[in-house]
Enzyme design. Structure first.
Site, PDB file in Angstrom:
ATOM      1  N   LYS B  16       0.860  -1.188   0.000  1.00  0.00           N
ATOM      2  CA  LYS B  16       0.000   0.000   0.000  1.00  0.00           C
ATOM      3  C   LYS B  16       0.891   1.232   0.000  1.00  0.00           C
ATOM      4  O   LYS B  16       1.428   1.616   1.027  1.00  0.00           O
ATOM      5  CB  LYS B  16      -0.938  -0.044   1.213  1.00  0.00           C
ATOM      6  N   CYS B  80      -6.713  -7.050 -16.227  1.00  0.00           N
ATOM      7  CA  CYS B  80      -5.563  -7.710 -15.601  1.00  0.00           C
ATOM      8  C   CYS B  80      -4.472  -8.033 -16.600  1.00  0.00           C
ATOM      9  O   CYS B  80      -3.353  -8.361 -16.213  1.00  0.00           O
ATOM     10  CB  CYS B  80      -6.013  -8.991 -14.912  1.00  0.00           C
ATOM     11  N   GLY B 115     -10.393  -0.329  -0.762  1.00  0.00           N
ATOM     12  CA  GLY B 115     -10.423  -1.755  -0.415  1.00  0.00           C
ATOM     13  C   GLY B 115     -11.641  -2.413  -1.021  1.00  0.00           C
ATOM     14  O   GLY B 115     -12.423  -1.773  -1.710  1.00  0.00           O
ATOM     15  N   ARG B 187     -12.127 -14.706   6.939  1.00  0.00           N
ATOM     16  CA  ARG B 187     -13.448 -14.130   6.675  1.00  0.00           C
ATOM     17  C   ARG B 187     -14.017 -14.588   5.336  1.00  0.00           C
ATOM     18  O   ARG B 187     -13.315 -14.554   4.322  1.00  0.00           O
ATOM     19  CB  ARG B 187     -13.280 -12.602   6.678  1.00  0.00           C
ATOM     20  N   CYS B 198      -8.143 -14.829  -1.728  1.00  0.00           N
ATOM     21  CA  CYS B 198      -8.351 -13.719  -2.663  1.00  0.00           C
ATOM     22  C   CYS B 198      -7.102 -12.851  -2.687  1.00  0.00           C
ATOM     23  O   CYS B 198      -6.487 -12.609  -1.646  1.00  0.00           O
ATOM     24  CB  CYS B 198      -9.531 -12.860  -2.227  1.00  0.00           C
ATOM     25  N   CYS B 199      -6.739 -12.354  -3.870  1.00  0.00           N
ATOM     26  CA  CYS B 199      -5.581 -11.468  -3.959  1.00  0.00           C
ATOM     27  C   CYS B 199      -5.905 -10.156  -3.238  1.00  0.00           C
ATOM     28  O   CYS B 199      -7.056  -9.761  -3.139  1.00  0.00           O
ATOM     29  CB  CYS B 199      -5.195 -11.234  -5.417  1.00  0.00           C
TER      30      CYS B 199
END
Lengths: 148, 380
Positions: B16, B80, B115, B187, B198-199
Site C-alpha cells: 500500500k 488484468c 479496499g 473471513r 483472494c488477492c
C-alpha cells in the site's frame, strides 16, 4: 428497420438502445406467466438474454423479442459478502434455462441452494440497492438433481 | 521476424503505497530497469504502459519524471492483462523492426478505491446484476467442489503454497506463511472463497527493457521471448464449462505452437492466481496437467518450490499482490530473475524455460475479456 436497409447517407446512424436501465427484463408469456424477455435470431435461431440487436453467432440483425423459458437448472451459485456493486450479502447464481440460455440471477439469500436444483422465475418487488425486480427460486416439488 | 530479448527488469515491492502517485510508482522501476540493462534513457525509442485505473496519460506522466519526451508513448488498458498487453506490443514493435530498444511499464494503484472488490464497468449487464470478480471465481469453485474435482482443503492449499513462496520474496505484499486452517477460517468473501483465497488490494509497478537479440552487452543477463500471444474472449449466450476457460486454453495452445516447446518443458510458471480456484483451473487450461488432474498435481508438490514445474515462485497474485495493470509485467520481471539466476531464496535451480499468464475482466457471456501469455527461454 435494420441498418442494412438504408443507404449510408440517407439516414444518420443511431446507436442501439442497450443501456441496462433501458432494457426491459420481464414480459408476460403466452400462458400469462411472468417470463424473462430475451431475443431470438431469425436467421440461426440462437436465443439470448437480455434482449439484443445483433446475433452473437451469425452477426445477423433480424433479432426478435422472445419470452424465455420460465424454469431451468442451477449451474452454480455463491453468496456474495464483499462487493463494490451493491449492498451485501446477496446470493447470485447462473441458471441454465430450458431453452438453452444461461442467465445470471439473484437467488433468495435466505434459502438453501444446490447445484443441479430445478428453479423458476419469480417477480419480486423492487429490492432497492440496484437489485433487479426478479430472481429464481427453487421448484419445491421437484427437489435437487444430482446428474447436472 | 527478429528474435526479441528482455535485457533489463525491475519492480517495486508491492504493497500500500499511499504517498505515491502513478508517476512515482512507475518511474522508479523504469529507471531501475534502464540501469539493470545498462541502457540510457536517450536510447529508448518507445514506451508502452499498461494500467487500468491510472486515468489519462499515465505513461507520459511516468516518462516525464525521467525527462523523457518526444518518443511515442502508448497507454494500454486490458484489465488484468494490461501490463502483459503492453509487453506484447513492445515485442511486436521490436520483432517487426520498427524499434530496436523499447520500455514496458505496468502500473496500478488499487488503494485509491479504499479496499474491497475492484470496480467493474457498470454498463455491463451482469455487473449491473451484482457480478464482482470474487463472485465469478467463487461460482467456479462451487462447480469444482460439486464435480468432485477437489476439496476445500485443496483450494486452501493453493494459498498456503503461494504464501510460502511469497515469504521468500522481498517484493511480495504478504510475507507471512499461513496454514490450511488459517485460510479456511478467514473471513468469508464469496462462498466458498475466504479472504486468504483472494488477492489483496495493493499498489505496484514493474518495468522491462526489450530489444532485438544481440542488443545487449555480451555476457549481460538476458532472456529470450519465445512466444507472445494475446487473445480476447469468445462470447456465448448459451452454456459454458466454467472450469474450462477457453480463452486461456486457446492462448496457451497458440503460445506453445509459436515457441516450439510445450507445457512439459516449463520449469517456472507465473500464472493468474487471482483467487485460489484460479490456479487449479489454469493448471488444466494451460496444459500443465490433464483435465481433472489439478488437485492431484497440487498435492504432489510438483508445483511448489522444490518441485519440477514451480508455479508462482514469486508468491503469485495471492501473496505478491495484484495491482491489476502491473501484474503482467511483474510476472515477466520474476521470470527474468528466475531465468538469469537472480531470484535468491526462491530461485528454481537450473530454470531454463518459463511462462507468464494473465487473464481477466468481467464481461457478460465471456470467460474473460483478455488473456496474454508469454513464453521465455534462458540465453546461455
Amino acid at each position: 428497420m435494420s441498418i442494412t436497409d438504408q443507404g449510408a447517407a440517407a439516414t444518420a446512424l443511431e446507436p442501439y438502445l442497450d443501456a441496462p436501465e433501458s432494457i426491459a427484463a420481464l414480459t408476460v408469456g403466452a400462458d400469462g406467466a411472468t417470463r424473462l424477455l430475451g431475443s431470438e435470431c431469425a436467421a440461426c435461431a440462437t436465443r439470448f438474454f437480455p434482449r439484443r440487436h445483433i446475433c452473437f453467432e451469425c452477426a445477423g440483425t433480424d433479432v426478435q423479442d422472445l419470452p424465455l423459458a420460465g424454469a431451468g437448472t442451477l449451474y452454480t451459485w455463491t453468496t456474495v459478502r464483499v462487493s463494490a456493486a451493491m449492498a451485501v450479502p446477496y446470493a447470485l447464481g447462473y441458471v441454465d434455462l430450458d431453452d438453452g440460455v444461461r442467465v445470471l440471477t439473484h437467488l433468495d439469500p435466505d434459502a438453501t441452494h444446490s447445484i443441479g436444483q430445478r428453479v423458476e422465475l419469480q417477480a419480486v418487488s423492487e429490492q432497492g440497492d440496484g437489485a433487479p425486480a426478479w430472481r429464481f427460486v427453487g421448484l419445491s416439488d421437484e427437489g435437487g438433481r444430482s446428474d447436472a | 521476424m527478429r528474435d526479441v530479448e528482455v535485457i533489463g527488469a525491475a519492480m517495486l515491492r508491492m504493497g500500500k503505497h499511499l504517498e505515491s502517485t502513478y508517476a512515482g510508482l512507475g518511474s522508479a522501476p523504469l529507471l531501475a530497469a534502464l540501469h539493470s540493462a545498462d541502457v540510457g534513457r536517450d536510447d529508448l525509442e518507445a514506451l508502452f504502459c499498461g494500467h487500468s485505473f491510472g486515468g489519462m496519460l499515465a505513461g507520459q506522466r511516468i516518462a516525464r519524471e525521467l525527462g523523457l519526451g518526444g518518443l511515442p508513448v502508448t497507454n494500454v488498458d486490458n484489465a488484468c492483462s494490461g501490463g502483459a498487453t503492453a509487453l506484447h506490443l513492445a515485442v511486436e514493435a521490436v520483432r517487426s523492426g520498427k524499434h530496436d530498444v523499447v520500455a514496458v511499464v505496468g502500473v496500478d494503484q488499487l488503494t485509491q478505491f479504499g479496499g474491497g472488490t475492484i470496480p467493474l464497468v457498470a454498463e455491463d449487464w451482469e455487473v449491473r446484476q451484482g457480478m464482482v470478480m470474487p463472485a465469478m471465481y467463487a461460482m467456479r469453485a462451487q462447480r469444482f467442489l460439486h464435480e468432485g474435482r477437489g476439496t476445500r482443503e485443496d483450494l486452501a492449499s493453493v494459498s498456503v503454497k503461494n504464501r510460502r513462496h511469497g515469504a521468500l520474496n522481498p517484493y511480495a505484499q504478504f510475507r507471512k506463511e499461513v496454514t490450511v486452517d488459517d485460510v479456511l477460517s478467514s473471513r468469508p468473501i464469496s462462498d466458498p472463497l475466504t479472504l486468504l483465497q483472494c488477492c489483496p488490494t495493493g499498489d505496484g509497478a514493474a518495468a522491462l527493457i526489450v530489444t532485438a537479440a544481440g542488443g545487449a552487452t555480451p555476457g549481460a543477463p538476458r532472456v529470450r521471448i519465445a512466444a507472445s500471444v494475446l487473445h480476447s474472449g469468445q462470447v456465448t449466450a448459451g452454456f459454458r464449462d466454467m472450469l474450462w476457460p477457453e480463452i486461456s486454453a486457446s492462448s496457451a495452445r497458440d503460445a506453445y505452437a509459436e515457441a516450439g516447446f510445450g507445457p512439459e518443458d516449463l520449469d517456472v510458471i507465473e500464472l493468474h492466481d487471482a483467487f485460489s480456484i484460479a490456479e487449479l483451473v489454469y493448471y488444466e487450461a494451460l496444459g500443465l496437467c490433464e483435465r481433472g488432474g489439478a488437485s492431484e498435481m497440487l498435492r504432489s508438490g510438483v508445483t511448489a518450490l522444490g518441485g519440477t514445474q514451480v508455479v508462482n515462485p514469486s508468491g503469485g497474485l495471492l501473496a505478491k499482490g495484484h495491482p491489476v495493470g502491473a501484474s503482467g509485467v511483474a510476472q515477466a520481471v520474476e521470470v527474468f530473475w528466475q531465468l538469469t539466476g537472480q531470484a535468491d531464496a526462491r530461485q528454481v535451480p537450473g530454470a531454463r524455460r518459463a511462462m507468464s499468464h494473465v487473464t481477466g475482466g468481467g464481461i457478460t457471456g465471456l470467460d474473460h475479456g483478455a488473456c496474454a501469455i508469454h513464453l521465455y527461454e534462458a540465453v546461455s
